[in-house]
Design a protein around this motif. Structure first.
Motif, PDB file in Angstrom:
ATOM      1  N   GLY A 239      -5.926  -3.381  18.539  1.00  0.00           N
ATOM      2  CA  GLY A 239      -7.177  -3.087  18.008  1.00  0.00           C
ATOM      3  C   GLY A 239      -6.983  -2.067  16.642  1.00  0.00           C
ATOM      4  O   GLY A 239      -7.698  -2.203  15.686  1.00  0.00           O
ATOM      5  N   LEU A 240      -6.024  -1.091  16.924  1.00  0.00           N
ATOM      6  CA  LEU A 240      -5.791  -0.407  15.902  1.00  0.00           C
ATOM      7  C   LEU A 240      -5.010  -0.899  14.571  1.00  0.00           C
ATOM      8  O   LEU A 240      -5.303  -0.822  13.428  1.00  0.00           O
ATOM      9  N   VAL A 241      -4.183  -1.995  14.969  1.00  0.00           N
ATOM     10  CA  VAL A 241      -3.719  -2.673  13.797  1.00  0.00           C
ATOM     11  C   VAL A 241      -4.436  -3.656  13.271  1.00  0.00           C
ATOM     12  O   VAL A 241      -4.540  -3.627  11.907  1.00  0.00           O
ATOM     13  N   SER A 242      -5.950  -4.357  13.766  1.00  0.00           N
ATOM     14  CA  SER A 242      -6.754  -4.866  13.274  1.00  0.00           C
ATOM     15  C   SER A 242      -7.519  -4.124  12.280  1.00  0.00           C
ATOM     16  O   SER A 242      -8.083  -4.250  11.200  1.00  0.00           O
ATOM     17  N   TYR A 243      -7.790  -2.519  12.726  1.00  0.00           N
ATOM     18  CA  TYR A 243      -8.308  -1.643  11.933  1.00  0.00           C
ATOM     19  C   TYR A 243      -7.455  -1.476  10.535  1.00  0.00           C
ATOM     20  O   TYR A 243      -8.204  -1.400   9.594  1.00  0.00           O
ATOM     21  N   VAL A 244      -6.202  -1.488  10.791  1.00  0.00           N
ATOM     22  CA  VAL A 244      -5.458  -1.200   9.439  1.00  0.00           C
ATOM     23  C   VAL A 244      -5.690  -2.431   8.331  1.00  0.00           C
ATOM     24  O   VAL A 244      -5.587  -2.346   7.236  1.00  0.00           O
ATOM     25  N   GLU A 245      -5.532  -3.533   9.244  1.00  0.00           N
ATOM     26  CA  GLU A 245      -5.650  -4.700   8.284  1.00  0.00           C
ATOM     27  C   GLU A 245      -6.985  -4.754   7.712  1.00  0.00           C
ATOM     28  O   GLU A 245      -7.139  -5.301   6.503  1.00  0.00           O
ATOM     29  N   SER A 246      -8.091  -4.365   8.237  1.00  0.00           N
ATOM     30  CA  SER A 246      -9.269  -4.037   7.505  1.00  0.00           C
ATOM     31  C   SER A 246      -9.283  -3.448   6.308  1.00  0.00           C
ATOM     32  O   SER A 246      -9.921  -3.709   5.370  1.00  0.00           O
ATOM     33  N   PHE A 247      -8.670  -2.230   6.680  1.00  0.00           N
ATOM     34  CA  PHE A 247      -8.640  -0.886   5.804  1.00  0.00           C
ATOM     35  C   PHE A 247      -7.891  -1.671   4.548  1.00  0.00           C
ATOM     36  O   PHE A 247      -8.217  -1.376   3.457  1.00  0.00           O
ATOM     37  N   VAL A 248      -6.682  -2.025   4.842  1.00  0.00           N
ATOM     38  CA  VAL A 248      -5.879  -2.559   3.650  1.00  0.00           C
ATOM     39  C   VAL A 248      -6.787  -3.630   2.677  1.00  0.00           C
ATOM     40  O   VAL A 248      -6.731  -3.640   1.512  1.00  0.00           O
ATOM     41  N   GLU A 249      -7.329  -4.457   3.681  1.00  0.00           N
ATOM     42  CA  GLU A 249      -8.184  -5.704   2.749  1.00  0.00           C
ATOM     43  C   GLU A 249      -9.277  -4.860   1.781  1.00  0.00           C
ATOM     44  O   GLU A 249      -9.523  -5.314   0.918  1.00  0.00           O
ATOM     45  N   LYS A 250     -10.179  -4.032   2.589  1.00  0.00           N
ATOM     46  CA  LYS A 250     -11.278  -3.488   1.954  1.00  0.00           C
ATOM     47  C   LYS A 250     -10.960  -2.818   0.763  1.00  0.00           C
ATOM     48  O   LYS A 250     -11.575  -2.703  -0.392  1.00  0.00           O
ATOM     49  N   LEU A 251      -9.809  -1.790   0.816  1.00  0.00           N
ATOM     50  CA  LEU A 251      -9.321  -1.159  -0.335  1.00  0.00           C
ATOM     51  C   LEU A 251      -8.551  -1.857  -1.390  1.00  0.00           C
ATOM     52  O   LEU A 251      -8.261  -1.214  -2.372  1.00  0.00           O
ATOM     53  N   GLN A 252      -8.444  -3.297  -1.215  1.00  0.00           N
ATOM     54  CA  GLN A 252      -7.971  -3.987  -1.885  1.00  0.00           C
ATOM     55  C   GLN A 252      -6.343  -3.471  -2.438  1.00  0.00           C
ATOM     56  O   GLN A 252      -6.060  -3.408  -3.699  1.00  0.00           O
ATOM     57  N   LEU A 253      -5.579  -3.038  -1.381  1.00  0.00           N
ATOM     58  CA  LEU A 253      -3.933  -2.806  -1.691  1.00  0.00           C
ATOM     59  C   LEU A 253      -3.126  -3.650  -2.394  1.00  0.00           C
ATOM     60  O   LEU A 253      -3.395  -4.690  -1.966  1.00  0.00           O
ATOM     61  N   PRO A 254      -2.317  -3.129  -2.944  1.00  0.00           N
ATOM     62  CA  PRO A 254      -1.456  -4.289  -3.569  1.00  0.00           C
ATOM     63  C   PRO A 254      -0.869  -5.109  -2.617  1.00  0.00           C
ATOM     64  O   PRO A 254      -0.576  -4.689  -1.237  1.00  0.00           O
ATOM     65  N   THR A 255      -0.340  -5.970  -3.129  1.00  0.00           N
ATOM     66  CA  THR A 255       0.397  -7.202  -2.280  1.00  0.00           C
ATOM     67  C   THR A 255       1.612  -6.602  -1.263  1.00  0.00           C
ATOM     68  O   THR A 255       1.642  -6.815  -0.142  1.00  0.00           O
ATOM     69  N   GLU A 256       2.344  -5.969  -1.976  1.00  0.00           N
ATOM     70  CA  GLU A 256       3.431  -4.979  -0.977  1.00  0.00           C
ATOM     71  C   GLU A 256       3.178  -3.500  -1.151  1.00  0.00           C
ATOM     72  O   GLU A 256       2.965  -3.092  -2.236  1.00  0.00           O
ATOM     73  N   PHE A 257       3.574  -2.793  -0.141  1.00  0.00           N
ATOM     74  CA  PHE A 257       3.505  -1.493  -0.076  1.00  0.00           C
ATOM     75  C   PHE A 257       4.493  -0.857   1.027  1.00  0.00           C
ATOM     76  O   PHE A 257       5.026  -1.470   1.763  1.00  0.00           O
ATOM     77  N   THR A 258       4.554   0.361   1.045  1.00  0.00           N
ATOM     78  CA  THR A 258       5.555   1.332   1.874  1.00  0.00           C
ATOM     79  C   THR A 258       4.892   1.913   2.993  1.00  0.00           C
ATOM     80  O   THR A 258       3.612   2.310   2.798  1.00  0.00           O
ATOM     81  N   LEU A 259       5.156   1.435   4.340  1.00  0.00           N
ATOM     82  CA  LEU A 259       4.149   1.884   5.291  1.00  0.00           C
ATOM     83  C   LEU A 259       5.020   2.776   6.098  1.00  0.00           C
ATOM     84  O   LEU A 259       6.267   2.676   6.566  1.00  0.00           O
ATOM     85  N   LEU A 260       4.446   3.985   6.512  1.00  0.00           N
ATOM     86  CA  LEU A 260       5.086   5.065   7.277  1.00  0.00           C
ATOM     87  C   LEU A 260       4.241   5.522   8.409  1.00  0.00           C
ATOM     88  O   LEU A 260       2.836   5.348   8.492  1.00  0.00           O
ATOM     89  N   GLY A 261       5.107   5.598   9.632  1.00  0.00           N
ATOM     90  CA  GLY A 261       3.905   5.826  10.840  1.00  0.00           C
ATOM     91  C   GLY A 261       4.895   6.887  11.772  1.00  0.00           C
ATOM     92  O   GLY A 261       6.146   7.064  11.822  1.00  0.00           O
TER      93      GLY A 261
END
Length: 266
Positions: free
Chosen positions: A67-89
């Motif tokens: 569910g949280l992964v889906s939330y992050v996917e939606s966040f990335v899509e709505k903010l129109q983030l670049p095709t590639e980025f660095t992810l930290l967790g």
């Protein structure tokens, strides 16, 4: 520096700086402030983005790692983030980052994990906070750090407030159980991007042995330990964490550019 929160498209987040994107994910008891020193250090060269993960507010049936992964996917899509980025967790955020990378292999160019779940986690020292018991909550929050004094009264008060809300507690327990049952050992070999593991040598929640397992299972992983440090290195040892992160970003930027040039020449 004081982090400035923004709200757009139904998301609450921090967005500081310009340049290549660093997307930061906090843990189950985490907050935007957990990454404050990373933002201060890297926002002059990078666009540092931190979404508030809805760990206490999302619909109960969705209060899981997927569910949280889906939330992050939606966040990335709505903010129109670049095709590639660095992810930290960190902690649960690392777990979410791993699953996101597995589901979206073309989006993540580099991965940084610190105290990540996904293989093993002794959450809250083996027990959930007891409702209405402030001293117990203070002890369990302090368990996160090598130096319990890092667990400020403000941080303890935040967790105590969560434990006194039945709705928030239910979501917290649901997500924590999902993380414990969602073991990624059989999938990590599919993550082919460079991975930096920064671990507290005194982490009792995801002990050093977990870091070694991640290093063994991730094809392009490098592991760095910080002594006198528990489960949240970016908070407890920010200078050391930023040192290893900065070196990794500089080195892999060159490597990724060289690989891209080689692929273009073919």
């Amino acid at each position: 520096m004081e982090l400035r929160r923004q709200q757009q498209y139904g998301f609450d987040y921090v967005d500081e700086g310009q340049g290549p994107v660093l997307l930061l994910l906090h843990g189950l008891f985490g907050a935007l402030s957990n990454w404050q020193d990373v933002v201060a250090e890297f926002s002059s060269e990078y666009r540092v983005i931190i979404p508030v993960l809805p760990v206490y507010d999302m619909p109960l049936l969705q209060a899981t790692v997927p569910g949280l992964v889906s939330y992050v996917e939606s966040f990335v899509e709505k903010l129109q983030l670049p095709t590639e980025f660095t992810l930290l967790g960190n902690s649960l955020g690392g777990h979410v980052a791993l699953v996101y990378t597995l589901k979206n292999p073309g989006r993540v160019s580099r991965l940084v994990l610190t105290g990540s779940s996904g293989l093993f986690e002794d959450g809250m020292g083996g027990s959930f906070p007891k409702r209405g018991n402030y001293s117990f909550v203070r002890e369990r929050v302090g368990y996160t750090f090598y130096d319990p004094s890092v667990a400020t009264k403000e941080l303890v008060d935040e967790v105590f407030a969560v434990t006194n809300s039945n709705a928030k507690c239910l979501r917290m327990i649901s997500i924590a159980r999902s993380a414990q049952h969602h073991n990624l050992a059989g999938d990590l070999h599919r993550i082919q991007v460079p991975v930096l593991l920064v671990w507290g040598l005194n982490d009792t929640i995801t002990p050093p042995s977990v870091a070694h397992d991640f290093e063994r299972l991730l094809p392009q992983a490098e592991l760095r330990f910080l002594d006198h440090c528990g489960h949240a290195p970016m908070m407890e040892r920010p200078a050391g964490f930023n040192h290893w992160l900065g070196g990794f970003l500089r080195r892999t930027t060159v490597q990724l550019a060289q690989a891209q040039a080689a692929n273009s020449a073919r």
